[in-house]
Design a protein around this motif. Structure first.
Motif: not given
Length: 208
Positions: A112-129
């Protein structure tokens, strides 16, 4: 011929959110659009086609329905062109979209061009929560932010967002569409990679 994946996200935003790092109450970076392209790393030919080095060979795109901020802000719609009616009609649940995207990436490096993987990880965490299952592994996928590498090799890109890389490098427009469309931004990143590698640059370690 081997391949790697380039991806880009569009996520909920409001006026001033970027400058304030989404710090206002209720301002979560919920994914609204995922774009990704699979890129070849070598030339190959068969009876039907020729695939050149750093050519896009497959693409993935999905609209996602945000949960906490289900109503898109006018600022977001103006920035991306994604409207509420389209998301309500075509968007899928975050866990489903992320799982499908991770399946698209399986077994490959993901850039990615930037830290989009961090945003992806946040969304994974919210979904699992919320008790939702995200299929396919997130932590086992090798993600890499290539922005520092590209900005060092091509300093004219330092002030450019992903969707304007082609413009910063003086390249032809890489696809139909415009910046802040996740898939178009992926094509812009791919064009930048192809350009600098054709000039002799090597992909950073961990890309392949």
């Amino acid at each position: 011929m081997s391949t790697f994946v380039v991806f880009d996200l569009e996520f909920t935003t409001w006026p001033g959110a970027l400058e304030q790092d989404w710090s206002e109450p209720g301002q979560l970076r919920e994914i609204v659009q995922i774009g990704a392209v699979r890129i070849s790393t070598g030339s190959a030919a068969d009876a039907h086609s020729v695939v050149e080095e750093y050519e896009v060979v497959e693409e993935y795109e999905a609209l996602v329905r945000p949960v906490v901020n289900a109503r898109l802000s006018p600022f977001f719609t103006g920035l991306t062109g994604i409207d509420q009616r389209t998301v309500d009609r075509e968007g899928v649940a975050p866990a489903e979209a992320i799982g499908d995207f991770l399946a698209f990436c399986r077994g490959q490096s993901v850039l990615s061009y930037g830290n989009d993987m961090v945003v992806l990880g946040e969304n994974v965490g919210w979904a699992r929560a919320r008790g939702e299952e995200v299929k396919n592994g997130f932590l086992t996928t090798p993600f890499l932010n290539i922005r520092p590498w590209l900005n060092t090799i091509a300093p004219t890109t330092a002030s450019a967002n992903s969707g304007r890389l082609w413009e910063a490098l003086g390249l032809p427009k890489p696809a139909a569409g415009k910046e802040h469309s996740a898939l178009f931004d992926c094509y812009s990143i791919a064009a930048a990679i192809r350009h600098v590698c054709a000039g002799g640059a090597a992909l950073p370690e961990g890309c392949l």
